[in-house]
Motif scaffolding. Structure first.
Motif, mmCIF file in Angstrom:
data_model
loop_
_atom_site.group_PDB
_atom_site.id
_atom_site.type_symbol
_atom_site.label_atom_id
_atom_site.label_comp_id
_atom_site.label_asym_id
_atom_site.label_seq_id
_atom_site.Cartn_x
_atom_site.Cartn_y
_atom_site.Cartn_z
ATOM 1 N N ALA A 1 5.062 -12.077 5.260
ATOM 2 C CA ALA A 1 6.016 -10.961 5.193
ATOM 3 C C ALA A 1 5.380 -9.664 4.728
ATOM 4 N N GLY A 2 4.171 -9.728 4.153
ATOM 5 C CA GLY A 2 3.498 -8.525 3.677
ATOM 6 C C GLY A 2 3.548 -8.351 2.171
ATOM 7 N N LYS A 3 3.967 -9.381 1.428
ATOM 8 C CA LYS A 3 4.091 -9.249 -0.020
ATOM 9 C C LYS A 3 2.741 -9.016 -0.691
ATOM 10 N N SER A 4 1.762 -9.874 -0.399
ATOM 11 C CA SER A 4 0.465 -9.745 -1.067
ATOM 12 C C SER A 4 -0.219 -8.435 -0.682
ATOM 13 N N THR A 5 -0.091 -8.040 0.570
ATOM 14 C CA THR A 5 -0.678 -6.767 0.995
ATOM 15 C C THR A 5 -0.047 -5.606 0.234
ATOM 16 N N THR A 6 1.266 -5.663 0.041
ATOM 17 C CA THR A 6 1.951 -4.611 -0.709
ATOM 18 C C THR A 6 1.465 -4.570 -2.147
ATOM 19 N N LEU A 7 1.338 -5.726 -2.794
ATOM 20 C CA LEU A 7 0.856 -5.765 -4.170
ATOM 21 C C LEU A 7 -0.560 -5.208 -4.272
ATOM 22 N N ARG A 8 -1.391 -5.527 -3.292
ATOM 23 C CA ARG A 8 -2.763 -5.024 -3.309
ATOM 24 C C ARG A 8 -2.804 -3.503 -3.118
ATOM 25 N N MET A 9 -1.889 -2.978 -2.329
ATOM 26 C CA MET A 9 -1.843 -1.517 -2.171
ATOM 27 C C MET A 9 -1.345 -0.833 -3.435
ATOM 28 N N ILE A 10 -0.465 -1.491 -4.181
ATOM 29 C CA ILE A 10 0.031 -0.890 -5.422
ATOM 30 C C ILE A 10 -1.124 -0.640 -6.392
ATOM 31 N N ILE A 11 -2.074 -1.586 -6.473
ATOM 32 C CA ILE A 11 -3.166 -1.407 -7.429
ATOM 33 C C ILE A 11 -4.456 -0.948 -6.752
ATOM 34 N N THR B 1 3.101 4.915 -6.032
ATOM 35 C CA THR B 1 2.677 5.433 -7.330
ATOM 36 C C THR B 1 3.151 4.519 -8.448
ATOM 37 N N VAL B 2 2.404 4.537 -9.533
ATOM 38 C CA VAL B 2 2.742 3.797 -10.751
ATOM 39 C C VAL B 2 2.825 4.809 -11.882
ATOM 40 N N GLN B 3 3.987 4.879 -12.502
ATOM 41 C CA GLN B 3 4.216 5.877 -13.547
ATOM 42 C C GLN B 3 3.939 7.293 -13.029
ATOM 43 N N ASP C 1 -5.852 6.889 -9.959
ATOM 44 C CA ASP C 1 -5.933 8.097 -10.780
ATOM 45 C C ASP C 1 -5.654 7.825 -12.254
ATOM 46 N N HIS C 2 -5.306 6.579 -12.581
ATOM 47 C CA HIS C 2 -5.106 6.218 -13.983
ATOM 48 C C HIS C 2 -6.458 5.885 -14.618
ATOM 49 N N PRO C 3 -6.872 6.585 -15.653
ATOM 50 C CA PRO C 3 -8.092 6.172 -16.348
ATOM 51 C C PRO C 3 -7.851 4.865 -17.076
ATOM 52 N N ARG C 4 -8.867 3.998 -17.125
ATOM 53 C CA ARG C 4 -8.731 2.716 -17.807
ATOM 54 C C ARG C 4 -7.509 1.964 -17.291
ATOM 55 N N GLY C 5 -7.600 1.523 -16.033
ATOM 56 C CA GLY C 5 -6.448 0.992 -15.302
ATOM 57 C C GLY C 5 -5.674 -0.110 -15.993
ATOM 58 N N LEU C 6 -6.360 -1.011 -16.739
ATOM 59 C CA LEU C 6 -5.656 -2.128 -17.358
ATOM 60 C C LEU C 6 -4.740 -1.696 -18.496
ATOM 61 N N ARG C 7 -4.904 -0.469 -18.957
ATOM 62 C CA ARG C 7 -3.984 0.050 -19.973
ATOM 63 C C ARG C 7 -2.664 0.501 -19.341
ATOM 64 N N HIS C 8 -2.660 0.673 -18.027
ATOM 65 C CA HIS C 8 -1.483 1.165 -17.315
ATOM 66 C C HIS C 8 -0.802 0.072 -16.486
ATOM 67 N N VAL C 9 -1.600 -0.782 -15.842
ATOM 68 C CA VAL C 9 -1.064 -1.839 -14.994
ATOM 69 C C VAL C 9 -1.836 -3.129 -15.246
#
Length: 303
Positions: free
Chosen positions: A38-48, A59-61, A67-75
Motif C-alpha cells: 500500500a506504500g506504508k513503508s515508503t511513506t515512513l522512509r520519506m518522512i525521515i 515536514t516534521v515539526q 533540516d533538523h540538526p541532530r535528527g534523533l533529538r527530533h524524530v
C-alpha cells in the motif's frame, strides 16, 4: 506533528505513493494501516528522509527531517529491527547513535533499562531474538527523547508481556504530548492502542479519522439504542445517513453512525435515551471491507 502534503513516489512506471495528504497530530497514537504494497513503508522512509519524494512534501515539526540538526533529538524511528550490526553489543550500538547526535551517554543505560534489556546490554546483538531486537529498536527510537516517534511493525516477535508493555509505552508517550505514528498489520492491537487511523491502499488515502468512526463503518459493528421515542429517533438517524432496524418496542439497532454521533443527534432533537451500547466494533471487518479494492495480492486467486 507530521504534515504530509500531496506526497508522491514513483519507481519507473510503478507509483508506490500517490498524492498522499494527511497530518499526524501530537497527543494521540495514530495507526498507519494498509494492505501489503500500500506504500506504508515508503511513506515512513520519506518522512525521515531515507527516500526522496518524486513530488509533494513532508515536514516534521514544520521542517524537513534533513533540516533538523541532530535528527534523533527530533524524530525517533524503528523501521527494521534487524537492520543492526550483529557483532556489536547493545551498549556499543546505542553509544554510536548517542555520540553522533550529541546525546548524553547516560541515556544509553536509561533506555536499555526502560525496554528491559539492561541484563543483555553487553551481549552481541547477533545472538538476540527478534523480540529483543524489537526492544533494542525501540530503545534507539527513544534515545534522543524526541517529540515525534515512528514505528513500523513494532510488535513483530514480541511475547504477550512485550505486546502489553509496548501498548502502554505508546499510550504514555502520547499522553506526554508526543506525536506517535505506528504502522502495524495486527488489527487487534490497533484496536487496543490507536486513537486515530490513517488508512492507505495502492498508495492513496482511504481514510483519516478516529478509530471508532472507522470501525463503525464496517458492517460488523452496530449500536443498540433504547428510547421511548424509537420511531421519531429512527427518522432522525435515517436522515443522518444511518441504517436503522427496530428490535422490539423501544430498541433500535443502528449501523453507519457511532455512539457519540447518535447521542449528539438524540440530544439535539430532544429524544430521551435509556440505553446506548456499542457492539464489539470490528476494526478488522471495517478494514477488510474498505480496502478490498486495494489489495494487491489475494490468496488463492491469480491476478
Amino acid at each position: 506533528m507530521i504534515e504530509v502534503n500531496e506526497l508522491t513516489k514513483r519507481y519507473g512506471r510503478t507509483v508506490a505513493v500517490d498524492g498522499l495528504t494527511f497530518t499526524v497530530e501530537p497527543g494521540c497514537v495514530t495507526g498507519f494501516l494498509g494492505p501489503n504494497g500500500a506504500g506504508k513503508s515508503t511513506t515512513l522512509r520519506m518522512i525521515i528522509g531515507l527516500n526522496e519524494p518524486t513530488s509533494g512534501s513532508v515536514t516534521v515539526q514544520g521542517h524537513r527531517f534533513r533540516d533538523h540538526p541532530r535528527g534523533l533529538r527530533h524524530v525517533g524511528a524503528l523501521l527494521d529491527a534487524s537492520d543492526v550490526h550483529g557483532g556489536r553489543s547493545a551498549v556499543a550500538h546505542l553509544g554510536v547513535l548517542a555520540r553522533t547526535n550529541a546525546i548524553p551517554l547516560r541515556r544509553v543505560d536509561e533506555v536499555l533499562a526502560e525496554v528491559g534489556l539492561a541484563g543483555a546490554a553487553r551481549r552481541r546483538i547477533g545472538g538476540y531474538s527478534l523480540g529483543m531486537k524489537q526492544r533494542l529498536g525501540i530503545a534507539a527510537a527513544l534515545l534522543g527523547d524526541p517529540p515525534v516517534l515512528l514505528f513500523d511493525e513494532p510488535l513483530n516477535g514480541l511475547d504477550p508481556e512485550g505486546v502489553r508493555w509496548v501498548r502502554g509505552l505508546f499510550r504514555r508517550l502520547a499522553a506526554e504530548g508526543r506525536t506517535v505514528f505506528v504502522s502495524s498489520h495486527l488489527m487487534s492491537e490497533m484496536e487496543h492502542t490507536a486513537d486515530h487511523l490513517v488508512v492507505v491502499g495502492r498508495g492513496r488515502l482511504i481514510a483519516d479519522e478516529p478509530l471508532a468512526s472507522f470501525a463503525a463503518r464496517g458492517r460488523g459493528s452496530s449500536v443498540t439504542v433504547r428510547t421511548p421515542d424509537a420511531d421519531a429517533l429512527a427518522g432522525v438517524l435515517t436522515a443522518a445517513g444511518a441504517q436503522v432496524r427496530p428490535d422490539g418496542e423501544e430498541r433500535l439497532v443502528v449501523t453507519g453512525l457511532d455512539a457519540d454521533a447518535i447521542g449528539e443527534l438524540a440530544h439535539r432533537h430532544g429524544h430521551r435515551l435509556r440505553e446506548l451500547a456499542t457492539s464489539a466494533a470490528s476494526l478488522e471487518t471495517a478494514f477488510m471491507e474498505l480496502t478490498a479494492d486495494s489489495v494487491e495480492y489475494l490468496a488463492g486467486e491469480s491476478r
